[in-house]
Write a protein that holds these residues in place. Sequence first.
Motif, mmCIF file in Angstrom:
data_model
loop_
_atom_site.group_PDB
_atom_site.id
_atom_site.type_symbol
_atom_site.label_atom_id
_atom_site.label_comp_id
_atom_site.label_asym_id
_atom_site.label_seq_id
_atom_site.Cartn_x
_atom_site.Cartn_y
_atom_site.Cartn_z
ATOM 1 N N ALA A 105 0.834 -1.199 0.000
ATOM 2 C CA ALA A 105 0.000 0.000 0.000
ATOM 3 C C ALA A 105 0.873 1.255 0.000
ATOM 4 O O ALA A 105 1.939 1.299 0.640
ATOM 5 N N LEU A 148 -18.163 10.110 1.031
ATOM 6 C CA LEU A 148 -17.086 9.117 1.063
ATOM 7 C C LEU A 148 -16.682 8.690 -0.347
ATOM 8 O O LEU A 148 -15.490 8.588 -0.658
ATOM 9 N N THR A 149 -17.656 8.460 -1.195
ATOM 10 C CA THR A 149 -17.365 8.049 -2.568
ATOM 11 C C THR A 149 -16.539 9.105 -3.292
ATOM 12 O O THR A 149 -15.614 8.783 -4.059
ATOM 13 N N PHE A 162 -12.880 8.681 -2.109
ATOM 14 C CA PHE A 162 -12.214 7.482 -2.621
ATOM 15 C C PHE A 162 -11.984 7.556 -4.130
ATOM 16 O O PHE A 162 -11.114 6.874 -4.666
ATOM 17 N N ASN A 206 -8.329 9.021 -6.305
ATOM 18 C CA ASN A 206 -7.170 8.280 -6.820
ATOM 19 C C ASN A 206 -5.865 8.861 -6.279
ATOM 20 O O ASN A 206 -4.884 9.061 -7.004
ATOM 21 N N PRO A 221 -3.493 8.505 -2.490
ATOM 22 C CA PRO A 221 -3.433 7.782 -1.213
ATOM 23 C C PRO A 221 -3.841 8.679 -0.037
ATOM 24 O O PRO A 221 -3.165 9.652 0.287
ATOM 25 N N GLU A 278 -5.777 8.683 4.016
ATOM 26 C CA GLU A 278 -6.302 7.979 5.180
ATOM 27 C C GLU A 278 -7.522 8.765 5.667
ATOM 28 O O GLU A 278 -7.433 9.961 5.928
ATOM 29 N N HIS A 333 -18.304 1.045 4.000
ATOM 30 C CA HIS A 333 -17.027 1.597 3.534
ATOM 31 C C HIS A 333 -15.876 1.278 4.485
ATOM 32 O O HIS A 333 -14.754 1.759 4.275
ATOM 33 N N ASP A 359 -13.793 -1.054 5.092
ATOM 34 C CA ASP A 359 -12.521 -1.619 4.636
ATOM 35 C C ASP A 359 -11.625 -0.593 3.965
ATOM 36 O O ASP A 359 -10.425 -0.831 3.777
ATOM 37 N N ARG A 360 -12.180 0.579 3.626
ATOM 38 C CA ARG A 360 -11.385 1.632 2.987
ATOM 39 C C ARG A 360 -11.087 2.780 3.951
ATOM 40 O O ARG A 360 -10.400 3.735 3.576
ATOM 41 N N LEU A 361 -11.616 2.694 5.151
ATOM 42 C CA LEU A 361 -11.392 3.741 6.148
ATOM 43 C C LEU A 361 -10.174 3.409 7.002
ATOM 44 O O LEU A 361 -9.906 2.249 7.312
#
Length: 252
Positions: free
Chosen positions: A2, A24-25, A28, A31, A33, A35, A54, A56-58
Motif C-alpha cells: 500500500a 465518502l465516494t 475514494f 485516486n 493515497p 487515510e 465503507h 474496509d477503505r477507512l
Amino acid sequence: MALKPLVTIAIPSYNQGRFLDAALTSIFAQNLPAEVYVNDGGSTDESVEIIYRHADRLAGWRSHRDSGQSAAINEGIASGSAPYVAWLNSDDLLEPGALRRLLHALEQSPQAPAAYGKVWNQTDKGVRTPVWVEPFSERRLALRCIISQPGTLMRRAAWEAVGGLDDRLRMAMDYDLWWRLYRGFAPLVFVDEFVATNRDHKGTKTNTQRVLHYREAMAIVRKYHGRVPLKWWLAQPYAVWMKALANYIKQG
C-alpha cells in the motif's frame, strides 16, 4: 504494498446519512493515497450502516456522543500522520481531481500553509451556483470569508503549529483557522478551479444559527484584523433575517 498516505481527511458526521455515502465516494474517487477517519457523533439514522459499507477503505471510525464538530475534526486529523490534512463535512463533496490540484498548488508554493479552490453551492433541488471565493488578501478576508472550507487542503505542520480548530467555536471555526494560518505563516494560495461542492439545505448550521455565525465571525475579524469593517454591521440584519427567509423559500 500500500502507498503511504499523502492526505489525512477527517469526516465529522451526525445524522447526515442521506449524504454520507456520496461524500465518502467522492474522496475514494480522488485516486490519491488518503487515510480517512469518520468521527460520527452517535447518529440514529442510517449513518453507521453506511460507514460499515465503507469500513474496509477507512483508516478508522467511531460513533458515539462527542464534544461537537470542531473536536471531532481535531480528533480525526490527530489520528492520522499524512503530511497534508483536510476535513470534509459529511454533506459535502470533492470534485474529481480536487486533491491533486490542491496538492500541486502547495508544492508550487512552499511558503503557503494551505491551498483553496473554487466551490459550488448546491441546493436540495440540484441547482448549483458558485460560492463567493476569491484570491487571498487580508483586506478582502476582513470583509467576508473568501475561502470555502470544503475546497481547502493544509500542511499538517501548519495545522499542528496553530493548534488545529478552536473547539470553543461552533460556527466560524474555519474562518478563525484561516486567519491563524495566515498570521502564523503566509497568505493561503488560491486555485482558480472548482474543487468541491457545498450542499445548501435546511439543516445546515449556517441556515439555522445565523445570529451565532455572525457574532463569532465579527469577533474573529476584530481579533485578527484589529477592527470590524462597517460592512459587517450593515450586512448582519439582512443576512440573519432576509437571507434566512429567502433560503427557506428557495429550498421549498
